[in-house]
Design a protein around this motif. Structure first.
Motif, PDB file in Angstrom:
ATOM      1  N   ALA A   1       0.834  -1.207   0.000  1.00  0.00           N
ATOM      2  CA  ALA A   1       0.000   0.000   0.000  1.00  0.00           C
ATOM      3  C   ALA A   1       0.864   1.249   0.000  1.00  0.00           C
ATOM      4  N   LEU A   2       1.956   1.210   0.756  1.00  0.00           N
ATOM      5  CA  LEU A   2       2.874   2.340   0.798  1.00  0.00           C
ATOM      6  C   LEU A   2       3.471   2.602  -0.583  1.00  0.00           C
ATOM      7  N   ARG A   3       3.857   1.534  -1.255  1.00  0.00           N
ATOM      8  CA  ARG A   3       4.467   1.670  -2.579  1.00  0.00           C
ATOM      9  C   ARG A   3       3.471   2.273  -3.573  1.00  0.00           C
ATOM     10  N   ALA A   4       2.248   1.824  -3.525  1.00  0.00           N
ATOM     11  CA  ALA A   4       1.241   2.353  -4.447  1.00  0.00           C
ATOM     12  C   ALA A   4       1.044   3.851  -4.242  1.00  0.00           C
ATOM     13  N   GLN A   5       1.001   4.272  -2.977  1.00  0.00           N
ATOM     14  CA  GLN A   5       0.830   5.692  -2.680  1.00  0.00           C
ATOM     15  C   GLN A   5       2.069   6.491  -3.070  1.00  0.00           C
ATOM     16  N   SER A   6       3.246   5.903  -2.887  1.00  0.00           N
ATOM     17  CA  SER A   6       4.490   6.558  -3.291  1.00  0.00           C
ATOM     18  C   SER A   6       4.493   6.831  -4.784  1.00  0.00           C
ATOM     19  N   ILE A   7       4.080   5.847  -5.566  1.00  0.00           N
ATOM     20  CA  ILE A   7       4.041   6.035  -7.019  1.00  0.00           C
ATOM     21  C   ILE A   7       3.054   7.131  -7.395  1.00  0.00           C
ATOM     22  N   LEU A   8       1.909   7.155  -6.739  1.00  0.00           N
ATOM     23  CA  LEU A   8       0.923   8.210  -7.011  1.00  0.00           C
ATOM     24  C   LEU A   8       1.528   9.587  -6.771  1.00  0.00           C
ATOM     25  N   LEU A   9       2.223   9.753  -5.647  1.00  0.00           N
ATOM     26  CA  LEU A   9       2.795  11.055  -5.302  1.00  0.00           C
ATOM     27  C   LEU A   9       3.932  11.443  -6.240  1.00  0.00           C
ATOM     28  N   THR A  10       4.800  10.503  -6.562  1.00  0.00           N
ATOM     29  CA  THR A  10       5.927  10.851  -7.432  1.00  0.00           C
ATOM     30  C   THR A  10       5.460  11.158  -8.853  1.00  0.00           C
ATOM     31  N   GLU A  11       4.447  10.452  -9.324  1.00  0.00           N
ATOM     32  CA  GLU A  11       3.905  10.749 -10.647  1.00  0.00           C
ATOM     33  C   GLU A  11       3.266  12.137 -10.670  1.00  0.00           C
ATOM     34  N   GLN A  12       2.560  12.485  -9.600  1.00  0.00           N
ATOM     35  CA  GLN A  12       1.974  13.824  -9.499  1.00  0.00           C
ATOM     36  C   GLN A  12       3.069  14.884  -9.524  1.00  0.00           C
ATOM     37  N   PHE A  13       4.148  14.634  -8.810  1.00  0.00           N
ATOM     38  CA  PHE A  13       5.249  15.593  -8.718  1.00  0.00           C
ATOM     39  C   PHE A  13       5.923  15.787 -10.080  1.00  0.00           C
ATOM     40  N   ILE A  14       6.245  14.691 -10.739  1.00  0.00           N
ATOM     41  CA  ILE A  14       6.917  14.783 -12.042  1.00  0.00           C
ATOM     42  C   ILE A  14       6.044  15.538 -13.041  1.00  0.00           C
ATOM     43  N   ALA A  15       4.760  15.203 -13.086  1.00  0.00           N
ATOM     44  CA  ALA A  15       3.863  15.875 -14.031  1.00  0.00           C
ATOM     45  C   ALA A  15       3.791  17.371 -13.739  1.00  0.00           C
ATOM     46  N   GLY A  16       3.723  17.720 -12.458  1.00  0.00           N
ATOM     47  CA  GLY A  16       3.635  19.130 -12.083  1.00  0.00           C
ATOM     48  C   GLY A  16       4.884  19.906 -12.426  1.00  0.00           C
ATOM     49  N   ILE A  17       6.044  19.347 -12.140  1.00  0.00           N
ATOM     50  CA  ILE A  17       7.312  20.040 -12.427  1.00  0.00           C
ATOM     51  C   ILE A  17       7.521  20.175 -13.937  1.00  0.00           C
ATOM     52  N   GLU A  18       7.253  19.131 -14.689  1.00  0.00           N
ATOM     53  CA  GLU A  18       7.489  19.202 -16.128  1.00  0.00           C
ATOM     54  C   GLU A  18       6.515  20.165 -16.815  1.00  0.00           C
ATOM     55  N   ALA A  19       5.365  20.389 -16.204  1.00  0.00           N
ATOM     56  CA  ALA A  19       4.401  21.322 -16.788  1.00  0.00           C
ATOM     57  C   ALA A  19       4.745  22.777 -16.494  1.00  0.00           C
ATOM     58  N   THR A  20       5.557  23.013 -15.451  1.00  0.00           N
ATOM     59  CA  THR A  20       5.799  24.395 -15.018  1.00  0.00           C
ATOM     60  C   THR A  20       7.260  24.815 -15.027  1.00  0.00           C
ATOM     61  N   CYS A  21       8.193  23.871 -15.098  1.00  0.00           N
ATOM     62  CA  CYS A  21       9.619  24.198 -14.958  1.00  0.00           C
ATOM     63  C   CYS A  21      10.422  23.594 -16.106  1.00  0.00           C
ATOM     64  N   PRO A  22      10.378  24.188 -17.278  1.00  0.00           N
ATOM     65  CA  PRO A  22      11.076  23.612 -18.441  1.00  0.00           C
ATOM     66  C   PRO A  22      12.585  23.568 -18.301  1.00  0.00           C
ATOM     67  N   ASP A  23      13.153  24.355 -17.384  1.00  0.00           N
ATOM     68  CA  ASP A  23      14.607  24.363 -17.212  1.00  0.00           C
ATOM     69  C   ASP A  23      15.104  23.177 -16.389  1.00  0.00           C
ATOM     70  N   LEU A  24      14.201  22.453 -15.761  1.00  0.00           N
ATOM     71  CA  LEU A  24      14.589  21.279 -14.973  1.00  0.00           C
ATOM     72  C   LEU A  24      14.446  20.026 -15.830  1.00  0.00           C
ATOM     73  N   SER A  25      15.450  19.166 -15.746  1.00  0.00           N
ATOM     74  CA  SER A  25      15.472  17.943 -16.548  1.00  0.00           C
ATOM     75  C   SER A  25      15.358  16.727 -15.638  1.00  0.00           C
ATOM     76  N   LEU A  26      14.397  15.873 -15.911  1.00  0.00           N
ATOM     77  CA  LEU A  26      14.192  14.684 -15.085  1.00  0.00           C
ATOM     78  C   LEU A  26      15.428  13.789 -15.124  1.00  0.00           C
TER      79      LEU A  26
END
Length: 398
Positions: free
Chosen positions: A289-314
């Motif tokens: 359950a922890l892993r599933a929630q971790s993936i949800l949060l990290t996916e939300q974070f990556i999507a948010g940063i890539e939508a707003t911070c083009p100077d940052l590279s994953l």
């Protein structure tokens, strides 16, 4: 199993106004820890003094707590012990692994391994003087270098900089097929994602308790030895508490039974009290359950940063199955940008040369925290706040 992450969040102290995305470096304080440590200080050390070794079961804690950690990492009961530092446990495990394949000369690791693990291997090789070779390759090339001259495969499952995750089961099986020993560092795995040491057939594993497991700065490490090796490994660090009968005070060393022989020094009782309080929380955690929630949060974070911070590279793998519970972005001015984030209440950290690193622990981080983190990073990047000279001077700890 479902988990109430709002309930677990209430069990941790995170300073008001702070978004803490650095639990992969130092876990925050469980609220019960202060009282638990105070009880050890006053009621145990204070009132029992030396009798606490028996009356408060201090001497049994390294093994008892080892079993509690063992549940989180898929270890067989009675095959994990806690104590000493992670570097010491790396040295112990590697030295024992080398002895199991005395005719082999190559130790294989990767360039994403934590430097201390590599340093310990280099020091061990120098001290043994047996012609051993440390071979360091790129993380993605490890499988290509597992062959019949390999003695020990020594890897950290989750890369401390990028969060890239090795396939423990596949690489362990490949090492065994080549006649080698597989040793894993779980510093960024234990408490971050499900680990199945027994199912993967790992020979040795080590890890720390001050990151995801929340036992506090300087908290002790742990070591796992597979049952098939436990009674035949020869500890390179033959400390008195690894002796079969430490209070017989023999002048000659006789290794203790099984995992007990991997004990070295006196248990750090006050730090173990902090670990005890943290494990009271972790005893209730379902890792899937922890892993599933971790993936949800990290996916939300990556999507948010890539939508707003083009100077940052994953810098982390895009596939969540291929990364741990952290996300890293590369930026030439990453150190200063992270300092600007910290000044605004978002705590992450920086790893040279250019990595802004963020850890995600669902026990105390939720979707609203992630949204706020994305907004702060977006402000820092959009307004070039990292250009402020105040954020350019590097502190001793980054």
């Amino acid at each position: 199993m479902t988990m109430d992450f709002a309930a677990t969040k209430a069990l941790f102290h995170v300073p008001q106004g702070m978004i803490y995305l650095d639990g992969n470096s130092l876990g925050p304080l469980p609220k019960a820890t202060a009282a638990r440590v105070a009880r050890t200080v006053t009621d145990e050390w204070g009132e029992m003094v030396i009798t606490g070794w028996n009356r408060a079961s201090w001497m049994a804690q390294p093994s008892d707590f080892g079993d509690r950690i063992g549940r989180l990492i898929g270890a067989e009961k009675g095959h994990v012990v806690v104590g000493d530092t992670l570097s010491i446990k790396v040295y112990q495990a590697l030295a024992s692994a080398i002895d199991l394949v005395p005719d082999r000369k190559v130790i294989l690791t990767d360039s994403g391994n934590f430097p201390s693990d590599i340093y310990m291997a280099e020091g061990l090789i120098r001290s043994l003087g047996r012609g051993l070779e440390l071979r360091v390759v790129a993380p993605e090339e490890v499988a290509d270098h597992i062959n019949d001259d390999l003695a020990v495969l020594m890897l950290t499952e989750v890369d401390y900089r990028t969060g890239r995750k090795h396939d423990m089961k596949a690489l362990t099986a490949q090492a065994h097929a080549a006649g080698a020993i597989a040793m894993w560092d779980l510093a960024h795995s234990a408490g971050a994602l499900p680990v199945d040491l027994a199912g993967c057939g790992a020979d040795f594993a080590v890890g720390c308790t001050y990151k995801y497991l929340n036992a506090g700065p300087g908290a002790p490490a742990f070591i796992f030895v597979a049952p098939r090796h436990a009674d035949r490994v020869k500890p390179a660090l033959s400390g008195w508490l690894g002796h079969a009968a430490p209070f017989a005070f023999d002048l000659d060393y006789r290794p203790g039974a099984g995992i007990e022989r991997m004990r070295v020094g006196t248990p750090p009782v006050l730090q173990l009290a902090a670990l005890d309080a943290a494990l009271d929380i972790w005893d209730q955690v379902d890792m899937d359950a922890l892993r599933a929630q971790s993936i949800l949060l990290t996916e939300q974070f990556i999507a948010g940063i890539e939508a707003t911070c083009p100077d940052l590279s994953l810098a982390s793998p895009r596939d969540p199955a291929m990364r741990g519970s952290q996300v890293s972005f590369a930026f030439d001015n990453g150190y200063a940008a992270m300092q600007a984030c910290i000044a605004r209440g978002l705590i992450g950290d920086f790893r040279a040369p250019d990595i802004m690193r963020f850890g995600f622990t669902p026990l105390f981080i939720d979707e609203s925290d992630v949204a706020q983190a994305v907004a702060i990073i977006g402000q820092v990047m959009d307004q070039r706040l990292w250009d402020d000279p105040a954020f350019q001077t590097r502190a001793r700890v980054t």
